[in-house]
Scaffold this active site. Sequence first.
Site, PDB file in Angstrom:
ATOM      1  N   HIS A  54       0.866  -0.985  -0.019  1.00 53.65           N
ATOM      2  CA  HIS A  54       0.109   0.071   0.299  1.00 53.65           C
ATOM      3  C   HIS A  54       0.999   1.213  -0.026  1.00 53.65           C
ATOM      4  O   HIS A  54       1.863   1.221   0.539  1.00 53.65           O
ATOM      5  CB  HIS A  54      -0.956  -0.085   1.471  1.00 53.65           C
ATOM      6  CG  HIS A  54      -1.913  -0.843   1.171  1.00 53.65           C
ATOM      7  ND1 HIS A  54      -2.471  -1.327   2.408  1.00 53.65           N
ATOM      8  CD2 HIS A  54      -2.509  -1.844   0.351  1.00 53.65           C
ATOM      9  CE1 HIS A  54      -3.527  -2.399   2.315  1.00 53.65           C
ATOM     10  NE2 HIS A  54      -3.542  -2.664   0.773  1.00 53.65           N
ATOM     11  N   THR A  55       0.473   2.181  -0.706  1.00 56.94           N
ATOM     12  CA  THR A  55       1.090   3.635  -0.434  1.00 56.94           C
ATOM     13  C   THR A  55       1.096   4.030   1.096  1.00 56.94           C
ATOM     14  O   THR A  55       0.144   4.345   1.655  1.00 56.94           O
ATOM     15  CB  THR A  55       0.489   4.762  -1.034  1.00 56.94           C
ATOM     16  OG1 THR A  55       0.380   4.217  -2.667  1.00 56.94           O
ATOM     17  CG2 THR A  55       1.108   5.987  -1.424  1.00 56.94           C
ATOM     18  N   GLN A  56       2.257   4.138   1.703  1.00 56.59           N
ATOM     19  CA  GLN A  56       2.330   4.597   2.981  1.00 56.59           C
ATOM     20  C   GLN A  56       2.906   6.000   3.066  1.00 56.59           C
ATOM     21  O   GLN A  56       2.569   6.670   3.903  1.00 56.59           O
ATOM     22  CB  GLN A  56       3.574   3.764   3.732  1.00 56.59           C
ATOM     23  CG  GLN A  56       3.373   2.345   3.856  1.00 56.59           C
ATOM     24  CD  GLN A  56       1.900   1.944   4.503  1.00 56.59           C
ATOM     25  OE1 GLN A  56       1.874   2.594   5.700  1.00 56.59           O
ATOM     26  NE2 GLN A  56       1.376   0.787   4.384  1.00 56.59           N
ATOM     27  N   GLN A  57       3.594   6.442   2.076  1.00 59.01           N
ATOM     28  CA  GLN A  57       3.754   7.680   2.020  1.00 59.01           C
ATOM     29  C   GLN A  57       4.053   8.148   0.637  1.00 59.01           C
ATOM     30  O   GLN A  57       4.492   7.334  -0.184  1.00 59.01           O
ATOM     31  CB  GLN A  57       5.244   7.864   3.044  1.00 59.01           C
ATOM     32  CG  GLN A  57       6.236   7.289   2.447  1.00 59.01           C
ATOM     33  CD  GLN A  57       7.391   7.511   3.053  1.00 59.01           C
ATOM     34  OE1 GLN A  57       7.879   8.756   3.371  1.00 59.01           O
ATOM     35  NE2 GLN A  57       8.242   6.413   3.574  1.00 59.01           N
TER      36      GLN A  57
END
Lengths: 275, 335
Positions: free
Chosen positions: A40-43
């Site tokens: 997942h896109t965490q940042q």
Amino acid sequence: MNHHPAAWGRPLPASASFDMYNPQFSAPKAAPAHQMPVAHTQQPLVTGTSVLGIKFDGGVMLAADNLASYGSLARFKDIERLHPLGPHTVIAAAGDMSDFQWLKKELNAILREEQALSLTDSHPSLSPSNIYDFLANLFYARRSKMNPVWNAVLVGGWDRVKAETFLGYVDLLGTTYSAPTLATGFGAHIAQPLLREAFEAKAGTDGKGPLMTQQEATAVLDDCMKVLFYRDARSMNKYQIATVTKDGVVISDSKSSETQWGFAEDLRGYGAQTQ
Amino acid sequence: MALYAEHPASAHDAHAAGPTQHAFNPYSDNGGTILAIAGKDFSVIAGDTRQSEGYSIQTRYARKVWQLTDNAVLATNGFAADGKNFVKRVKQRLEWYQHAHHKQMPLRAIARMIQTMLYGRRFFPYYVYNILGGIEEDGSGAVYSFDPVGSYEREACRAAGAAQSLVQPFLDNQVSVGILLHFSSHRHPSICSFVPSASLRKHTIVTNDRQFPPRHDNSTRYLGVFAMEALSLALTPQIYFKNQVPEPGAAPFIPGNLPLSTVLGLVVDSFTSATERHIEVGDGLEVFVVMNKGRTTDDLLGEGQLAEGMEIEELGALGDGGERTFLVKRALKRD
């Protein structure tokens, strides 16, 4: 047993093992799912800074610069963050640029399908608010899966049926709102007060007065982009303005503001000078 | 607490725990305040229109009060994205109910449905405080308030959101005193509007074993102490008139029995005052008034009933319930 050729599936590559008892599960796999982390896109990584939007008499304008930063590195200096969707809608994106590229791909696919339908049928085209609602649902669904689309997006457009302008905001949390002037990120602090001041100077605080002209809207956006370039360390003096009216979408060539740096000579108290 | 006196061994092992992850926070707080007050045969549900995040005003007009049926209005406050999507789901469930039963869902059923919908997300809650107002099947005005995971109760009045702590105590005090005045006015119309609330309370607050104020001392110190004590008695329970008895011979207290004009005045005062003292409240006020069928509308639509600067429109009927819903709008300060 289904003997139709469509159900045969692809032939197995040599690397794949054949499961005699469950032939439908014999497709090649990189690794068992439980060994791979879900990505997942965490940042955000490669990011675009603020985008601006303003309504004017007969249309709406969006503005964004051409920079995609990698942290504090000005990494890509020719990125278009304004994207037309059909004849009467433009989106402008701040935040993660790879998520934005993915978003453009998804939206283009939907618009292509819609256009195909409209060729053979009396199929109404997507209005700006249709596209906005889709984005709001998409962003909210993705945040609810804890897998956000890391962008703040402005949608500007002309609604042909209602004969009125549209301007809306949606972000990675699924938060949505509309206003006659909008700005994301740093622009919400620096540019939004200037945009509101210019808008309310003519339209009044209730917005019922005459709206500013296209020339006035361009002027205030130029001014805001200049102030943002002076003050936002993640910005660049190269930007575009998209204009949507009933006649369609026009995205300008990249342009620069006139800037003055002469005052920097006289700054004292920090930096390299000793006196 | 007792589960792990120390962290489990794996938490100390960097390799076992994996790289440090900055968790994505899926929630935000978008400020604003909502409020609802029930009357005998009407209900008033209000909210401001500012949407903010931190110190930034996102928009000066975002609706957070929604007409659900002819006899129900829902106000949402908290995380705006959750609020919008929750209302969308509630409306969908109400539409399904209409198709299945060929009638609109009654208010108390909507309240129970909202509880189950909120509790259904107990482990990833809608970060939303809901207040439901409207008319019950028996014709009475009602207010239901909810917490984000579905706990709910029927009340006479409720404020929620950023300025809850400013508005609710005011209503606990004023709604009840207002009710006293209202009752007094029927019996002593000539003096009612001049009875100061403090003296009124002095004569009416009676505990099980004491009378306020005490007769033995009137020094300022004791007055202060007993004023505090009287106030603490007068706060939350006062909506329901706990620890109070009416004057001898007077009618019993009934919560939620104020006249509409008084309620509208309280709502406007609540929001103008909250706007003065809370940065997240302001810009605009929307007040929904749901009226029992057959009830007179003179006290809302009559000449001079609404103060200057207020606009009113009637919202079209959604079914054939006969209840009528009006939307009153007013500007609030923008600073």
